[in-house]
Scaffold this motif. Structure first.
Motif, PDB file in Angstrom:
ATOM      1  N   THR A   4       0.826  -1.202   0.000  1.00 35.27           N
ATOM      2  CA  THR A   4       0.000   0.000   0.000  1.00 35.27           C
ATOM      3  C   THR A   4       0.862   1.255   0.000  1.00 35.27           C
ATOM      4  O   THR A   4       2.070   1.202   0.254  1.00 35.27           O
ATOM      5  CB  THR A   4      -0.913   0.036   1.228  1.00 35.27           C
ATOM      6  OG1 THR A   4      -0.091   0.192   2.401  1.00 35.27           O
ATOM      7  CG2 THR A   4      -1.727  -1.239   1.355  1.00 35.27           C
ATOM      8  N   ASP A   5       0.245   2.388  -0.272  1.00 37.14           N
ATOM      9  CA  ASP A   5       0.971   3.664  -0.282  1.00 37.14           C
ATOM     10  C   ASP A   5       1.593   3.936   1.083  1.00 37.14           C
ATOM     11  O   ASP A   5       2.739   4.391   1.176  1.00 37.14           O
ATOM     12  CB  ASP A   5       0.036   4.814  -0.668  1.00 37.14           C
ATOM     13  CG  ASP A   5      -0.375   4.764  -2.136  1.00 37.14           C
ATOM     14  OD1 ASP A   5       0.321   4.087  -2.912  1.00 37.14           O
ATOM     15  OD2 ASP A   5      -1.387   5.401  -2.491  1.00 37.14           O
ATOM     16  N   ARG A   6       0.843   3.660   2.141  1.00 37.75           N
ATOM     17  CA  ARG A   6       1.379   3.886   3.486  1.00 37.75           C
ATOM     18  C   ARG A   6       2.549   2.954   3.760  1.00 37.75           C
ATOM     19  O   ARG A   6       3.557   3.362   4.339  1.00 37.75           O
ATOM     20  CB  ARG A   6       0.285   3.658   4.529  1.00 37.75           C
ATOM     21  CG  ARG A   6       0.780   3.753   5.978  1.00 37.75           C
ATOM     22  CD  ARG A   6       1.389   5.131   6.261  1.00 37.75           C
ATOM     23  NE  ARG A   6       0.393   6.037   6.796  1.00 37.75           N
ATOM     24  CZ  ARG A   6       0.614   7.317   7.090  1.00 37.75           C
ATOM     25  NH1 ARG A   6       1.813   7.832   6.855  1.00 37.75           N
ATOM     26  NH2 ARG A   6      -0.333   8.080   7.570  1.00 37.75           N
ATOM     27  N   GLU A   7       2.439   1.706   3.316  1.00 35.78           N
ATOM     28  CA  GLU A   7       3.527   0.763   3.517  1.00 35.78           C
ATOM     29  C   GLU A   7       4.768   1.174   2.730  1.00 35.78           C
ATOM     30  O   GLU A   7       5.893   0.962   3.184  1.00 35.78           O
ATOM     31  CB  GLU A   7       3.073  -0.642   3.125  1.00 35.78           C
ATOM     32  CG  GLU A   7       2.091  -1.249   4.138  1.00 35.78           C
ATOM     33  CD  GLU A   7       1.388  -2.489   3.622  1.00 35.78           C
ATOM     34  OE1 GLU A   7       0.719  -3.165   4.442  1.00 35.78           O
ATOM     35  OE2 GLU A   7       1.496  -2.781   2.415  1.00 35.78           O
ATOM     36  N   ARG A   8       4.566   1.782   1.561  1.00 36.66           N
ATOM     37  CA  ARG A   8       5.709   2.296   0.799  1.00 36.66           C
ATOM     38  C   ARG A   8       6.409   3.409   1.583  1.00 36.66           C
ATOM     39  O   ARG A   8       7.637   3.490   1.594  1.00 36.66           O
ATOM     40  CB  ARG A   8       5.260   2.839  -0.559  1.00 36.66           C
ATOM     41  CG  ARG A   8       4.971   1.755  -1.589  1.00 36.66           C
ATOM     42  CD  ARG A   8       4.430   2.371  -2.873  1.00 36.66           C
ATOM     43  NE  ARG A   8       4.118   1.341  -3.858  1.00 36.66           N
ATOM     44  CZ  ARG A   8       4.827   1.116  -4.958  1.00 36.66           C
ATOM     45  NH1 ARG A   8       5.879   1.872  -5.223  1.00 36.66           N
ATOM     46  NH2 ARG A   8       4.484   0.167  -5.806  1.00 36.66           N
ATOM     47  N   GLU A   9       5.610   4.259   2.229  1.00 38.69           N
ATOM     48  CA  GLU A   9       6.192   5.315   3.060  1.00 38.69           C
ATOM     49  C   GLU A   9       7.023   4.704   4.179  1.00 38.69           C
ATOM     50  O   GLU A   9       8.144   5.158   4.460  1.00 38.69           O
ATOM     51  CB  GLU A   9       5.089   6.197   3.654  1.00 38.69           C
ATOM     52  CG  GLU A   9       4.371   7.100   2.674  1.00 38.69           C
ATOM     53  CD  GLU A   9       3.328   7.947   3.365  1.00 38.69           C
ATOM     54  OE1 GLU A   9       3.564   9.158   3.515  1.00 38.69           O
ATOM     55  OE2 GLU A   9       2.285   7.391   3.772  1.00 38.69           O
ATOM     56  N   VAL A  10       6.466   3.696   4.811  1.00 32.55           N
ATOM     57  CA  VAL A  10       7.167   3.039   5.916  1.00 32.55           C
ATOM     58  C   VAL A  10       8.441   2.366   5.405  1.00 32.55           C
ATOM     59  O   VAL A  10       9.510   2.480   6.022  1.00 32.55           O
ATOM     60  CB  VAL A  10       6.250   2.009   6.602  1.00 32.55           C
ATOM     61  CG1 VAL A  10       7.044   1.175   7.621  1.00 32.55           C
ATOM     62  CG2 VAL A  10       5.084   2.707   7.289  1.00 32.55           C
ATOM     63  N   LEU A  11       8.356   1.672   4.275  1.00 34.22           N
ATOM     64  CA  LEU A  11       9.525   1.004   3.711  1.00 34.22           C
ATOM     65  C   LEU A  11      10.622   2.001   3.381  1.00 34.22           C
ATOM     66  O   LEU A  11      11.811   1.739   3.624  1.00 34.22           O
ATOM     67  CB  LEU A  11       9.120   0.234   2.449  1.00 34.22           C
ATOM     68  CG  LEU A  11      10.232  -0.535   1.722  1.00 34.22           C
ATOM     69  CD1 LEU A  11      10.915  -1.525   2.656  1.00 34.22           C
ATOM     70  CD2 LEU A  11       9.668  -1.247   0.502  1.00 34.22           C
ATOM     71  N   THR A  12      10.236   3.149   2.855  1.00 27.32           N
ATOM     72  CA  THR A  12      11.217   4.194   2.546  1.00 27.32           C
ATOM     73  C   THR A  12      11.944   4.651   3.800  1.00 27.32           C
ATOM     74  O   THR A  12      13.172   4.821   3.804  1.00 27.32           O
ATOM     75  CB  THR A  12      10.529   5.402   1.889  1.00 27.32           C
ATOM     76  OG1 THR A  12       9.923   4.983   0.660  1.00 27.32           O
ATOM     77  CG2 THR A  12      11.527   6.517   1.595  1.00 27.32           C
ATOM     78  N   LEU A  13      11.210   4.810   4.887  1.00 25.94           N
ATOM     79  CA  LEU A  13      11.816   5.271   6.136  1.00 25.94           C
ATOM     80  C   LEU A  13      12.672   4.171   6.769  1.00 25.94           C
ATOM     81  O   LEU A  13      13.716   4.458   7.367  1.00 25.94           O
ATOM     82  CB  LEU A  13      10.727   5.747   7.101  1.00 25.94           C
ATOM     83  CG  LEU A  13       9.940   6.975   6.625  1.00 25.94           C
ATOM     84  CD1 LEU A  13       8.829   7.323   7.613  1.00 25.94           C
ATOM     85  CD2 LEU A  13      10.867   8.168   6.435  1.00 25.94           C
ATOM     86  N   VAL A  14      12.233   2.917   6.644  1.00 24.01           N
ATOM     87  CA  VAL A  14      13.067   1.803   7.115  1.00 24.01           C
ATOM     88  C   VAL A  14      14.396   1.819   6.367  1.00 24.01           C
ATOM     89  O   VAL A  14      15.473   1.635   6.948  1.00 24.01           O
ATOM     90  CB  VAL A  14      12.355   0.449   6.897  1.00 24.01           C
ATOM     91  CG1 VAL A  14      13.325  -0.715   7.116  1.00 24.01           C
ATOM     92  CG2 VAL A  14      11.174   0.313   7.844  1.00 24.01           C
ATOM     93  N   ALA A  15      14.324   2.049   5.049  1.00 28.27           N
ATOM     94  CA  ALA A  15      15.535   2.065   4.217  1.00 28.27           C
ATOM     95  C   ALA A  15      16.459   3.219   4.571  1.00 28.27           C
ATOM     96  O   ALA A  15      17.657   3.168   4.292  1.00 28.27           O
ATOM     97  CB  ALA A  15      15.149   2.145   2.746  1.00 28.27           C
ATOM     98  N   LYS A  16      15.920   4.245   5.177  1.00 28.26           N
ATOM     99  CA  LYS A  16      16.740   5.383   5.590  1.00 28.26           C
ATOM    100  C   LYS A  16      17.302   5.198   6.994  1.00 28.26           C
ATOM    101  O   LYS A  16      17.956   6.086   7.538  1.00 28.26           O
ATOM    102  CB  LYS A  16      15.920   6.672   5.518  1.00 28.26           C
ATOM    103  CG  LYS A  16      15.565   7.079   4.091  1.00 28.26           C
ATOM    104  CD  LYS A  16      14.752   8.373   4.051  1.00 28.26           C
ATOM    105  CE  LYS A  16      14.468   8.778   2.612  1.00 28.26           C
ATOM    106  NZ  LYS A  16      13.644  10.018   2.532  1.00 28.26           N
ATOM    107  N   GLY A  17      17.022   4.028   7.581  1.00 29.32           N
ATOM    108  CA  GLY A  17      17.603   3.698   8.871  1.00 29.32           C
ATOM    109  C   GLY A  17      16.806   4.120  10.079  1.00 29.32           C
ATOM    110  O   GLY A  17      17.305   4.072  11.205  1.00 29.32           O
ATOM    111  N   LEU A  18      15.535   4.497   9.896  1.00 33.91           N
ATOM    112  CA  LEU A  18      14.722   4.937  11.027  1.00 33.91           C
ATOM    113  C   LEU A  18      14.183   3.741  11.808  1.00 33.91           C
ATOM    114  O   LEU A  18      13.863   2.696  11.233  1.00 33.91           O
ATOM    115  CB  LEU A  18      13.555   5.804  10.553  1.00 33.91           C
ATOM    116  CG  LEU A  18      13.832   7.307  10.380  1.00 33.91           C
ATOM    117  CD1 LEU A  18      14.834   7.543   9.258  1.00 33.91           C
ATOM    118  CD2 LEU A  18      12.542   8.080  10.113  1.00 33.91           C
TER     119      LEU A  18
END
Length: 218
Positions: free
Chosen positions: A156-170
């Motif tokens: 989902t769009d929200r999950e993409r947001e979360v995945l992006t932030l995980v990838a940034k090390g958050l």
């Protein structure tokens, strides 16, 4: 009780790690290994929650031992090395390691890392996460869990947001703060991403984010 196997070719180092692990009431050492081959045998026999794995060992190095352990069991591996951004670390991550710490990590931080990884998360040494993953993602070696952009179709769009932030090390807490959601909701999103993308842990989520082009190398 979190069950741990300690793998290091130096007797004094193993003794020191055992002492640190067993200083915690919720952790116990169920085996020791002086070689990579012994580490694999211990992991398969004892089925601990986690193996503390040295990289450079006789008979079989920690990279190959990690690959064999993670491909044949649900045991997680935390790599310990004396080298910051050591070349071996990239191979260990490709082999399925869930964490990477330097051997000079303070004991309390090591215990915290063991708990984090045993709980199903992944952890890389503070301060080098982004550099490590970006270098890892830029390398041309064949990948053990190839992923294409198609894999993100169910996300989902929200999950993409979360995945992006995980990838940034958050962390989950930081993701929750950034997206104005609860930490529990952030954790749920991460758990769903792991399931949808067939990822073992957060390390693989980060790699998938780069491989699918969700995050690009600058």
């Amino acid at each position: 009780m979190i069950r741990v196997v300690v793998a290091d070719d130096q007797t004094l180092v193993r003794a020191g790690l055992r002492g640190i692990v067993e200083s915690a009431n919720d952790l116990t050492v169920v085996g020791e290994a002086a070689t990579g081959l012994q580490a694999v045998e211990q992991a398969r026999r004892e089925l601990p929650d986690l193996v503390l794995m040295d990289v450079r060992m006789p008979e079989m190095d920690g990279i190959e031992a990690t690959r064999l352990i993670t491909s044949s069991t649900a045991v997680r591996v935390l790599i310990l090395t004396t080298f910051n951004l050591d070349e071996y670390v990239y191979g260990a991550l490709r082999g399925g390691a869930s964490g990477f710490l330097l051997k000079d990590t303070p004991p309390l931080d090591l215990l915290a890392a063991i708990r984090v990884i045993a709980a199903g998360d992944a952890l890389l040494a503070p301060g080098i996460t982004r550099r490590l993953i970006e270098e890892f993602a830029a390398r041309p070696e064949p990948d053990p869990f190839p992923t294409t952009p198609v894999a993100l179709e169910a996300v989902t769009d929200r999950e993409r947001e979360v995945l992006t932030l995980v990838a940034k090390g958050l962390t989950n807490a930081e993701i929750a703060q950034r997206l104005h959601i609860s930490p529990g909701t952030a954790k749920t999103h991460v758990r769903r991403l792991l399931a949808k993308l067939n990822a073992r842990d957060r390390v693989q989520l980060v790699i998938i984010a780069y491989q699918t082009g969700l995050i690009t190398i600058r």
